[in-house]
Design a protein around this motif. Structure first.
Motif, PDB file in Angstrom:
ATOM      1  N   GLY A   1       0.823  -1.220   0.000  1.00 59.37           N
ATOM      2  CA  GLY A   1       0.000   0.000   0.000  1.00 59.37           C
ATOM      3  C   GLY A   1       0.845   1.253   0.000  1.00 59.37           C
ATOM      4  O   GLY A   1       0.517   2.245  -0.669  1.00 59.37           O
ATOM      5  N   THR A   2       1.947   1.227   0.765  1.00 57.40           N
ATOM      6  CA  THR A   2       2.833   2.391   0.774  1.00 57.40           C
ATOM      7  C   THR A   2       3.443   2.632  -0.593  1.00 57.40           C
ATOM      8  O   THR A   2       3.501   3.770  -1.078  1.00 57.40           O
ATOM      9  CB  THR A   2       3.930   2.192   1.817  1.00 57.40           C
ATOM     10  N   LEU A   3       3.860   1.537  -1.239  1.00 57.09           N
ATOM     11  CA  LEU A   3       4.412   1.684  -2.588  1.00 57.09           C
ATOM     12  C   LEU A   3       3.357   2.190  -3.571  1.00 57.09           C
ATOM     13  O   LEU A   3       3.616   3.064  -4.400  1.00 57.09           O
ATOM     14  CB  LEU A   3       4.968   0.335  -3.060  1.00 57.09           C
ATOM     15  N   THR A   4       2.149   1.611  -3.476  1.00 57.20           N
ATOM     16  CA  THR A   4       1.068   2.033  -4.388  1.00 57.20           C
ATOM     17  C   THR A   4       0.725   3.498  -4.165  1.00 57.20           C
ATOM     18  O   THR A   4       0.508   4.257  -5.123  1.00 57.20           O
ATOM     19  CB  THR A   4      -0.170   1.161  -4.157  1.00 57.20           C
ATOM     20  N   LEU A   5       0.661   3.890  -2.903  1.00 57.26           N
ATOM     21  CA  LEU A   5       0.363   5.288  -2.609  1.00 57.26           C
ATOM     22  C   LEU A   5       1.445   6.199  -3.165  1.00 57.26           C
ATOM     23  O   LEU A   5       1.165   7.275  -3.710  1.00 57.26           O
ATOM     24  CB  LEU A   5       0.231   5.480  -1.102  1.00 57.26           C
ATOM     25  N   GLY A   6       2.699   5.771  -3.023  1.00 59.26           N
ATOM     26  CA  GLY A   6       3.782   6.566  -3.615  1.00 59.26           C
ATOM     27  C   GLY A   6       3.645   6.677  -5.122  1.00 59.26           C
ATOM     28  O   GLY A   6       3.870   7.742  -5.706  1.00 59.26           O
ATOM     29  N   LEU A   7       3.237   5.555  -5.772  1.00 58.04           N
ATOM     30  CA  LEU A   7       3.030   5.611  -7.223  1.00 58.04           C
ATOM     31  C   LEU A   7       1.905   6.581  -7.578  1.00 58.04           C
ATOM     32  O   LEU A   7       2.027   7.388  -8.500  1.00 58.04           O
ATOM     33  CB  LEU A   7       2.709   4.205  -7.744  1.00 58.04           C
ATOM     34  N   PHE A   8       0.807   6.493  -6.823  1.00 60.97           N
ATOM     35  CA  PHE A   8      -0.322   7.387  -7.113  1.00 60.97           C
ATOM     36  C   PHE A   8       0.074   8.848  -6.974  1.00 60.97           C
ATOM     37  O   PHE A   8      -0.264   9.686  -7.824  1.00 60.97           O
ATOM     38  CB  PHE A   8      -1.486   7.074  -6.175  1.00 60.97           C
ATOM     39  N   LEU A   9       0.773   9.168  -5.884  1.00 62.87           N
ATOM     40  CA  LEU A   9       1.176  10.553  -5.682  1.00 62.87           C
ATOM     41  C   LEU A   9       2.099  11.023  -6.801  1.00 62.87           C
ATOM     42  O   LEU A   9       1.953  12.147  -7.310  1.00 62.87           O
ATOM     43  CB  LEU A   9       1.869  10.707  -4.328  1.00 62.87           C
ATOM     44  N   ALA A  10       3.028  10.148  -7.190  1.00 63.44           N
ATOM     45  CA  ALA A  10       3.946  10.538  -8.261  1.00 63.44           C
ATOM     46  C   ALA A  10       3.218  10.709  -9.583  1.00 63.44           C
ATOM     47  O   ALA A  10       3.418  11.695 -10.307  1.00 63.44           O
ATOM     48  CB  ALA A  10       5.058   9.487  -8.387  1.00 63.44           C
TER      49      ALA A  10
END
Length: 730
Positions: free
Chosen positions: A279-288
């Motif tokens: 989830g942390t990685l996915t959230l980072g992808l979404f923000l980027a």
């Protein structure tokens, strides 16, 4: 929001690697990151909707903006997806490697070993306590204390207590001697001891959370003290031995148990941990990605902004909107083009403003002319060459008493009751246009009596004077005025002149004629035979009566012709009516008169003598009309009614006289106030004319109408409305 999201994502990564930070801050950090991501997504959706709307409407530059945004978005999206896939595989595999079967087996074996060691120590302690309880079998309760001390030394126990069957402490040794109320065993514990003869319990391990507090762990053993004799009345006794556990053993057991518990918790939360990192990685992808797409849209918008400004300005100018346009202040060619376009639009707007000002002046002049026409007392109608109504003013509707609005665009002859009028107008225009080319006339004028009859009497007849002219567009202008009041005034003036001359020419001979007839009768009385004497007497009486009638006629004409100007003073109308009604009492009135006077009536401005004459004339006319209607009939004489009423809304006093006669014929109603217009067989027609003249002198409003009951005429009514005296009004 992108910057805030990146900072929060960095803090979230730190919290993930630190257990204390993770437990304390992970939840709110993750929630705030999700909120920022949602806000960024909402902004992107809003921008996407705007782009879709622009693209659907075909606005200039929309396709270029979408293309640039897509290119920038792909530049940020593809590398981000690659990094995300690699990181996802790395995280999932790393987490699986943290949990090994050998480590889990070693921890489980350590926990079992600690549990077996403690259980063996408890069983050994139970065996020793059972063996020591034999020493108390022959010892009475009073001497049990010394035996307990010996047992305590033998077993190296911390505390030894002898309990009765009822749970009372018989004797004790060790720490319990210092306690006033040692902890008593429960009934269930004593029951199990009776059944099993011994009971061992390890206490203090469940309550220890810190290995440093391991000294509080202990083994508590209960043993049944055997009785040497058999008897039902002997109560059994119980030996309780408490011995502390070795602190090192307890600490090691707790450490192994805690390590195993934590390992099992993490093993159970393995899937949640994986989801947390993913989830942390996915959230980072979404923000980027969201930040990249938003930045792409913003950069693309900056590139096409001048073109969009020009396109919007061109569309507004094409739609007729020449308001000041946006102009960019940059130094490149596209920004300069927007400034040139704004200058050109301003010049066009100035030119259009001048045209609109001119049109506004024309419209104002037209509106002014229309206002003048609407407020003219004269009627104005514009017709085409075939007599069709093109336009009209309210005065035409009022004077013609016809629904002109309902017949706009139709021939004037189609309006009910105006066929003769339309024919006369058409005839005058035909003659005028024929003479116009020969004599150069610019208008024609002709009198006309609307709603008149061939006999000269009219039912609501209206006297008009018509004028007509041709307009520049070949339409026809018809203007007419209602001169009925002027004609009525001229008639009144003419009758006044006639009355003055008749009074002058007739009055002088009447007295000599009457005196001569009376003298002739006096001289010949007694000198003629009876038949001739009777003829003489009858003839002289006839001459005298006719001379009196002629005198009354002359006096009425004189009063009408020489009515003096009214001297307006403060006058109480109720008092004046009351004074006049004394002359119309029951003893000398042919028709009874009833009054209804409003006591709220304030004084009016009036001439007492003239208004007294008005009241006399109205009452006399009402009585005559009632008598004439009931002549020869069996119906009773209904009373004449005179009333006054104060109107607060109009600030006027109203005097009304009503009768129950036959009313006025339709052709008399409109001309009843003109001289020599009467319904009486022997009337002169000057009574209401004098009333009208006096009312005009007082500035009063006079109304004459028939009283209707279910469409049947039940009499007539005359009303006069007087203004209050100026001092009263103020």
């Amino acid at each position: 929001m992108s910057a805030i999201g990146m900072v929060l994502l960095f803090m979230l990564t730190l919290a993930t690697n630190n257990r204390a930070l993770y437990e304390r801050n992970y939840a709110w950090l993750f929630g705030v990151n999700v909120l920022v991501a949602v806000l960024l997504l909402a902004v992107l959706v809003w921008v996407g909707v705007r782009l879709a709307v622009r693209l659907r409407r075909g606005r200039f530059g929309s396709r270029l903006l979408v293309k640039l945004a897509a290119i920038f978005a792909l530049v940020g999206l593809l590398p981000g997806l690659l990094i995300y896939v690699v990181s996802y595989q790395f995280v999932t595999r790393s987490i699986e490697s943290w949990f090994d079967v050998k480590v889990e087996g070693a921890l489980v074996a350590g926990v079992n070993l600690a549990r077996v060691s403690l259980d063996s120590m408890a069983e050994d302690m139970a065996s020793k306590a059972r063996a020591a309880s034999v020493q108390l079998a022959q010892v009475p309760d009073a001497a049990a204390g010394l035996v307990l001390e010996r047992i305590r030394d033998q077993l190296s126990a911390g505390d030894v207590i002898l309990w009765s069957a009822a749970g009372h402490a018989v004797a004790s040794a060790g720490q319990s001697r210092l306690s006033l109320s040692p902890e008593r065993p429960g009934a269930a514990q004593l029951r199990m001891v009776r059944q099993q003869r011994t009971l061992a319990q390890i206490e203090g391990l469940d309550d220890i959370t810190d290995p440093a507090a391991a000294q509080s762990a202990r083994v508590k053993v209960f043993a049944l003290v055997a009785s040497p004799s058999v008897g039902l009345l002997l109560e059994p006794r119980f030996l309780q031995v408490t011995m502390p556990l070795p602190p090192a053993l307890v600490a090691n057991a707790l450490a192994v148990q805690e390590a195993n518990r934590e390992y099992q918790e993490r093993a159970l939360a393995r899937e949640g941990l994986r989801r947390m990192y993913v989830g942390t990685l996915t959230l980072g992808l979404f923000l980027a990605v969201f930040g990249a797409v938003l930045l792409a849209v913003l950069l693309g918008n900056q590139l096409v902004r001048p073109l969009l400004v020009l396109a919007e300005g061109v569309r507004e100018v094409a739609a007729g909107n020449l308001s000041p346009k946006a102009a960019l202040q940059g130094k490149d060619e596209l920004d300069g083009l927007t400034r040139s376009f704004a200058t050109m639009t301003q010049q066009i707007a100035d030119a259009q403003g001048a045209v609109e000002q001119s049109m506004g002046e024309v419209d104002a002049a037209r509106a002014k002319l229309q206002t003048i026409l609407d407020n003219l007392t004269a009627g104005v109608v514009v017709l085409d060459q075939q007599g069709v109504i093109l336009s009209f003013n309210p005065g035409a509707t009022r004077i013609l008493r016809a629904p002109m609005a309902a017949y706009a665009g139709q021939p004037l002859a189609a309006v009910p009751g105006l066929a003769v009028f339309a024919a006369a107008v058409q005839k005058q225009f035909d003659e005028f246009l024929g003479d116009l080319h020969h004599h150069g006339l610019d208008h024609w004028q002709q009198p006309f009596e609307l709603h008149g009859s061939a006999s000269g009497t009219a039912h609501h007849a209206t006297s008009l004077v018509m004028r007509g002219a041709e307009l520049p567009d070949a339409s026809r202008l018809l203007v007419f005025d209602d001169i009925s009041e002027i004609v009525s005034a001229q008639r009144a003036q003419a009758w006044g002149e006639v009355a003055r001359r008749l009074a002058h020419e007739i009055k002088n001979p009447l007295t000599p004629v009457q005196l001569s007839a009376e003298r002739l009768e006096m001289k010949l009385t007694g000198k003629l035979p009876a038949p001739e004497q009777a003829i003489l007497t009858k003839s002289v009486r006839t001459i005298v009566e006719q001379v009196d009638a002629m005198k009354r006629l002359v006096n009425e004409f004189r009063d009408y012709a020489r009515l003096p100007a009214a001297e307006l003073q403060t006058l109480d109308l109720n008092t004046l009516v009351t004074d006049v009604l004394y002359l119309y009492g029951a003893e000398n009135a042919t028709v009874p008169v009833e009054s209804e006077l409003d006591l709220r009536c304030p004084p009016i401005a009036g001439d007492a003598q003239q208004l007294r004459q008005v009241v006399h004339n109205l009452l006399q006319n009402a009585q005559d009309a009632t008598v004439q209607a009931r002549a020869g009939g069996s119906e009773p004489m209904l009373p004449v009614r005179i009333s006054t009423r104060w109107s607060e809304s109009s600030h006027r006093v109203r005097l009304t006289v009503t009768d129950s006669g036959s009313g006025f014929p339709a052709h008399i109603l409109q001309r009843a106030f003109e001289p020599y217009v009467t319904t009486k067989p022997r009337g002169t027609g000057l009574g209401l004319a004098v009333v009208k003249k006096i009312a005009d002198e007082h500035g009063a409003r006079i109304e004459l109408s028939n009283r209707l009951d279910d469409g049947v005429v039940r009499g007539a009514q005359v009303s006069l409305s007087f203004a209050t005296y100026p001092s009263v009004v103020s």
